[in-house]
Design an enzyme around this catalytic site. Structure first.
Site, PDB file in Angstrom:
ATOM      1  N   ARG A   1      43.152  37.695  31.733  1.00 39.45           N
ATOM      2  CA  ARG A   1      42.430  38.019  30.407  1.00 39.45           C
ATOM      3  C   ARG A   1      42.472  39.495  30.625  1.00 39.45           C
ATOM      4  O   ARG A   1      42.407  40.328  31.520  1.00 39.45           O
ATOM      5  CB  ARG A   1      40.964  37.614  30.349  1.00 39.45           C
ATOM      6  CG  ARG A   1      40.774  36.313  30.476  1.00 39.45           C
ATOM      7  CD  ARG A   1      39.224  35.839  30.660  1.00 39.45           C
ATOM      8  NE  ARG A   1      39.324  34.196  30.455  1.00 39.45           N
ATOM      9  CZ  ARG A   1      37.883  33.690  30.587  1.00 39.45           C
ATOM     10  NH1 ARG A   1      37.025  34.374  30.225  1.00 39.45           N
ATOM     11  NH2 ARG A   1      38.185  32.236  30.435  1.00 39.45           N
TER      12      ARG A   1
ATOM     13  N   ARG B   1      34.507  41.148  36.566  1.00 39.96           N
ATOM     14  CA  ARG B   1      35.248  41.163  35.405  1.00 39.96           C
ATOM     15  C   ARG B   1      36.514  41.564  35.817  1.00 39.96           C
ATOM     16  O   ARG B   1      37.044  42.724  35.869  1.00 39.96           O
ATOM     17  CB  ARG B   1      34.683  41.807  34.346  1.00 39.96           C
ATOM     18  CG  ARG B   1      35.303  41.538  33.105  1.00 39.96           C
ATOM     19  CD  ARG B   1      34.540  42.240  31.767  1.00 39.96           C
ATOM     20  NE  ARG B   1      33.228  42.042  31.717  1.00 39.96           N
ATOM     21  CZ  ARG B   1      32.554  40.965  31.000  1.00 39.96           C
ATOM     22  NH1 ARG B   1      33.386  39.977  30.209  1.00 39.96           N
ATOM     23  NH2 ARG B   1      31.145  40.809  31.047  1.00 39.96           N
TER      24      ARG B   1
ATOM     25  N   GLU C   1      26.147  35.416  34.364  1.00 46.62           N
ATOM     26  CA  GLU C   1      26.690  34.025  34.110  1.00 46.62           C
ATOM     27  C   GLU C   1      27.832  33.557  34.896  1.00 46.62           C
ATOM     28  O   GLU C   1      28.588  34.521  35.265  1.00 46.62           O
ATOM     29  CB  GLU C   1      27.471  34.017  32.635  1.00 46.62           C
ATOM     30  CG  GLU C   1      28.139  32.988  32.213  1.00 46.62           C
ATOM     31  CD  GLU C   1      29.515  33.205  31.721  1.00 46.62           C
ATOM     32  OE1 GLU C   1      30.504  32.406  31.948  1.00 46.62           O
ATOM     33  OE2 GLU C   1      29.902  34.178  31.138  1.00 46.62           O
TER      34      GLU C   1
ATOM     35  N   SER D   1      30.139  28.373  31.924  1.00 43.74           N
ATOM     36  CA  SER D   1      29.798  28.362  30.562  1.00 43.74           C
ATOM     37  C   SER D   1      30.441  26.823  30.160  1.00 43.74           C
ATOM     38  O   SER D   1      31.631  26.678  30.326  1.00 43.74           O
ATOM     39  CB  SER D   1      30.617  29.268  29.674  1.00 43.74           C
ATOM     40  OG  SER D   1      30.222  29.311  28.367  1.00 43.74           O
TER      41      SER D   1
ATOM     42  N   ARG E   1      33.226  34.987  40.811  1.00 45.93           N
ATOM     43  CA  ARG E   1      31.972  35.178  40.362  1.00 45.93           C
ATOM     44  C   ARG E   1      30.972  34.491  41.588  1.00 45.93           C
ATOM     45  O   ARG E   1      29.844  34.902  42.060  1.00 45.93           O
ATOM     46  CB  ARG E   1      31.408  34.701  39.093  1.00 45.93           C
ATOM     47  CG  ARG E   1      32.180  35.758  38.075  1.00 45.93           C
ATOM     48  CD  ARG E   1      31.638  35.903  36.899  1.00 45.93           C
ATOM     49  NE  ARG E   1      32.045  36.874  35.862  1.00 45.93           N
ATOM     50  CZ  ARG E   1      31.449  37.150  34.675  1.00 45.93           C
ATOM     51  NH1 ARG E   1      30.333  36.432  34.180  1.00 45.93           N
ATOM     52  NH2 ARG E   1      32.087  38.022  33.866  1.00 45.93           N
TER      53      ARG E   1
END
Length: 425
Positions: free
Chosen positions: A261, A276, A348, A351, A390
């Site tokens: 990403r 991230r 988070e 998801s 994460r």
């Protein structure tokens, strides 16, 4: 993609849904395009029918030696032959414009999704696990990680910001987490393991909603392919342009892949540490189900993701995202947030979304119910079974020890040859 018939039949409901999603598009703009296109299509169909009819009549007029009638018919056909290509071009242009507009519209939120602007309006569903207590000053993962093998400096030297070289204990932990996540999802939750392509075409990205809206958040190769931001893209498109039998469903897929990403929309956020990244590994879940099964499947999928964290003995909570915080393709999303004691907050880590028939329409993925001739669109769901990076962050912060070492969760110890502690270098 939304069903144009829904917008025609209930424009007020469409306007209300777009307002809830914070989208300014109104039904009258969509329907004006739709009306103009349908008028052109009607004129085109009438003109084609008349051309065919007049062409046949020319022969009859000539056979009857009615030259005047034949000449008039020939003139009419000549006019139609000139007009019809113009109408075909207008039809193509209006269809492309309408499809382009529909392609930018987000999915409709389900009725139980809370209204809101951002993460502050999300709804707590439940909390699970016990937060660890420490008798020393807790540290964040970026302070613990370098001694365990998270080499932020070399990652940045090799590739720039948001890249990390993972080595030593951290690399072994990453491998263990990936294998553990796949084992739980395949062995205990019935997902079929897949090794999918990491490079995909435009239409594949379009099918799951990444294109055209989010092109800037993706990496593209020089030959026009895209690096997947999540294996949801490859796994969901397995049913692209297929008509499945009802007996084929449900389909449940999982894959552990690198994800890429550009994070263009997250400039300035989480630039420090391992939260991230431009490249990370994730075990994804995708379900393809009949429409009347998607509600139950959403709960089933979210429970599977929670099971992974429960076995790792990491405290977490489930949040239902509000309309302003949901992803483009989602009709409802549950975020699972893991407790990070170093940051003194939940973050988070998974998801899980139900997309109803939104992606299926973009992919033309259908099934034929038993005993019926007509087909229906399938429903698609996707969720993060385990995001390796994460989850490493969560383990470092929750299992940190006063001497700088990190305890290994019990369920991971067999994957690490019985190692129960990661000692700092």
């Amino acid at each position: 993609m939304l069903d144009i018939r829904f917008i025609r039949d209930d424009p007020a409901a469409f306007d209300a849904a777009m307002q809830r999603r914070g989208n300014a598009t109104r039904a009258d703009a969509v329907l004006d395009l739709d009306r103009r296109r349908r008028e052109v299509v009607t004129e085109l169909q009438v003109g084609q029918a008349r051309r065919n009819e007049a062409s046949k009549a020319i022969g009859a007029a000539k056979a009857a030696r009615n030259e005047a009638a034949a000449a008039a018919l020939m003139a009419e056909v000549a006019t139609l032959k000139q007009r019809l290509p113009e109408l075909e071009a207008q039809d193509g242009a209006l269809t492309a414009e309408l499809d382009g507009l529909l392609a930018t519209l987000p999915n409709l939120p389900l009725a139980d999704v809370p209204d809101g602007a951002d993460e502050n309006d999300n709804q707590l569903i439940h909390e699970r696990g016990t937060r660890p207590a420490f008798d020393f000053a807790v540290r964040e993962h970026d302070a613990i990680g370098p001694a365990i093998g998270l080499d932020f400096e070399t990652g940045a030297l090799l590739s720039g910001t948001r890249f990390t070289l993972v080595r030593g204990h951290a690399a072994r932990l990453a491998r263990a987490l990936g294998q553990f996540g796949l084992d739980v999802l395949t062995r205990d939750h019935g997902y079929e393991e897949v090794v999918p392509p990491l490079l995909v075409r435009d239409e594949t990205m379009f099918g799951t909603g990444q294109l055209p809206k989010f092109a800037e958040d993706l990496f593209r190769t020089t030959d026009g392919r895209w690096l997947i931001p999540t294996s949801e893209v490859s796994l969901t498109n397995i049913v692209r342009e297929k008509i499945l039998a009802a007996t084929d469903l449900p389909l449940r897929f999982t894959a552990l892949t690198p994800c890429f990403r550009s994070e263009a929309g997250a400039a300035g956020r989480d630039t420090r540490g391992f939260i991230r990244q431009h490249q990370f590994d994730k075990a994804e879940m995708v379900s393809i189900v009949e429409p009347d099964q998607s509600e139950a499947e959403h709960e089933r999928m979210t429970t599977a993701a929670e099971d992974v964290l429960t076995r790792l003995e990491l405290p977490f909570r489930r949040m239902k995202l509000c309309t302003g915080d949901m992803g483009f393709s989602a009709a409802r999303t549950y975020d699972i947030e893991v407790w990070l004691p170093g940051q003194d907050r939940y973050r988070e880590v998974s998801s899980c979304s139900t997309c109803t028939d939104f992606q299926a329409r973009r992919m033309n993925a259908r099934f034929r119910p038993d005993g019926e001739k007509a087909t229906r669109f399938v429903h698609t769901l996707n969720g993060s079974g385990l995001v390796v990076g994460r989850t490493i962050v969560a383990i470092l912060e929750n299992y940190q020890q006063s001497d700088g070492s990190v305890a290994v969760p019990t369920v991971l110890q067999p994957y690490l040859g019985g190692l129960n502690r990661l000692e700092p270098r």
